[in-house]
Design a protein around this motif. Structure first.
Motif, PDB file in Angstrom:
ATOM      1  N   PRO A 287       0.795  -1.239   0.000  1.00  0.00           N
ATOM      2  CA  PRO A 287       0.000   0.000   0.000  1.00  0.00           C
ATOM      3  C   PRO A 287       0.824   1.286   0.000  1.00  0.00           C
ATOM      4  N   ASN A 310      -4.654   3.347  -3.756  1.00  0.00           N
ATOM      5  CA  ASN A 310      -3.321   3.704  -3.267  1.00  0.00           C
ATOM      6  C   ASN A 310      -3.116   5.213  -3.366  1.00  0.00           C
ATOM      7  N   CYS A 312      -3.087   4.287   0.866  1.00  0.00           N
ATOM      8  CA  CYS A 312      -4.121   4.147   1.904  1.00  0.00           C
ATOM      9  C   CYS A 312      -3.481   4.293   3.272  1.00  0.00           C
ATOM     10  N   GLN A 314      -2.930   1.970   5.265  1.00  0.00           N
ATOM     11  CA  GLN A 314      -2.207   0.725   5.508  1.00  0.00           C
ATOM     12  C   GLN A 314      -2.793  -0.073   6.676  1.00  0.00           C
ATOM     13  N   CYS A 317      -8.271  -2.019   4.541  1.00  0.00           N
ATOM     14  CA  CYS A 317      -8.122  -2.398   3.142  1.00  0.00           C
ATOM     15  C   CYS A 317      -9.487  -2.466   2.455  1.00  0.00           C
ATOM     16  N   PRO A 323      -5.636  -8.179  -0.960  1.00  0.00           N
ATOM     17  CA  PRO A 323      -4.850  -6.946  -0.811  1.00  0.00           C
ATOM     18  C   PRO A 323      -3.804  -6.833  -1.917  1.00  0.00           C
ATOM     19  N   CYS A 324      -3.355  -5.620  -2.147  1.00  0.00           N
ATOM     20  CA  CYS A 324      -2.459  -5.361  -3.281  1.00  0.00           C
ATOM     21  C   CYS A 324      -1.188  -6.200  -3.229  1.00  0.00           C
TER      22      CYS A 324
END
Length: 341
Positions: A287, A310, A312, A314, A317, A323-324
């Motif tokens: 993130p 993005n 964020c 962190q 989510c 999640p990324c």
């Protein structure tokens, strides 16, 4: 409509910008500097990115005493830096006037200290962040530009450097001689926040591949708090690996990293340490803001899937099921490693 109030950090940045413009708008071409204090109350990776500033300040003002105010746990990282004369780990220990104060990461307490012990010159990274708002620069550049007024247009080296003692070298070499017989890969599976941690099952799969297919020995690093995570990964592996969580100091860890043939890890302090040492590496980003903390040497590869959310906080989510950082595939990490080896 809900009003979004500025954070305490944003307010402090604004105060620093205003203070700079009111009282330190112009830096004289010639001035005598006998003492400098760099305030850097930040994490490990952030401190690594700031180390180039210490060297450049010492080159510019060789007779000045350079002091650094940092967090206690970060002190071992810079304790062997020959450019630093004195390290302070508590704001209360700041009890005198310095000719130059540079706030690379301060607090309200350090701002008040700079008023009480009014310096001849005071600089802050807040001014750089303000000038580049909306387009955050790489951390190396932000740190360099925070002090550039002291150099009057001279070109500054922004490459961070890490140092360790002879005792550190002996300790690391002793451990390597006892345990490592092949080329070594150092892995770090931890990070301060869970959204910045790649999956433990994938780290286990990666470690087995590095051992079986590439012929490396794998060493896991991390703090003592991360030991349980590494032990969990090791139980999922089919091959034997080593872990030294909590065994080495930060300066010893830097020494260990310098011996590695490859480093793979999440966005975290050890990644910045490996980048400073120009170890071939693959950095796994989640993130975090793109580009700001990317390693910059030729044998570094960054894997970062940047989603519309993005950056964020962190913590919360928008895609908890995917999640990324978990969208970084095992195959893409293998490909990045093959590219740099």
């Amino acid at each position: 409509m809900r009003i979004k109030w500025p954070s305490q950090e944003q307010v402090l940045y604004a105060v620093n910008v205003i203070w700079q413009r009111l009282f330190y708008r112009r830096i004289p071409n010639k001035f005598q500097v006998k003492s400098i204090l760099v305030v850097k109350l930040d994490e490990i990776g952030d401190m690594v990115c700031a180390t180039a500033v210490f060297e450049q300040l010492k080159l510019q003002f060789p007779s000045a005493q350079l002091s650094v105010l940092c967090k206690p746990f970060v002190k071992p990282l810079i304790a062997n830096d020959p450019n630093i004369d004195h390290i302070i780990c508590e704001v209360s220990k700041w009890q005198k006037r310095y000719d130059v104060v540079i706030e690379l990461r301060g607090t309200w307490r350090t701002w008040l200290k700079s008023i009480r012990h009014w310096p001849q010159i005071r600089l802050s990274r807040a001014s750089v962040r303000w000038r580049n708002r909306g387009q955050q620069l790489h951390e190396y550049q932000t740190n360099a530009l925070s002090v550039i007024d002291l150099f009057h247009g001279q070109v500054m080296d922004t490459q961070p450097k890490l140092y360790w003692s002879n005792q550190d070298e002996v300790a690391v070499q002793s451990w390597l001689q006892k345990h490592i017989t092949k080329n070594m890969v150092v892995l770090h599976a931890g990070a301060r926040k869970s959204l910045r941690q790649w999956g433990v099952n994938r780290f286990a799969q990666l470690a087995d591949w590095l051992i079986q297919e590439k012929g490396y020995e794998v060493v896991w690093i991390g703090s003592s708090d991360e030991q349980s995570v590494i032990e969990n990964i090791q139980t999922q592996m089919t091959q034997m690996s080593w872990q030294v969580c909590g065994q080495f100091s930060l300066s010893e860890t830097a020494c260990l990293l310098s011996k590695a043939s490859l480093y793979v890890g999440n966005e975290s302090g050890p990644l910045q340490m490996a980048a400073a040492l120009k170890v071939p590496l693959v950095g796994l980003f989640g993130p975090g803001v793109p580009n700001v903390f990317y390693p910059q040497h030729d044998t570094a590869r960054v894997l970062h899937i940047v989603l519309p959310c993005n950056p964020c906080d962190q913590i919360h989510c928008q895609f908890p099921e995917s999640p990324c950082i978990q969208r970084i595939s095992f195959e893409s990490v293998k490909q990045a490693i093959n590219d740099i080896l």
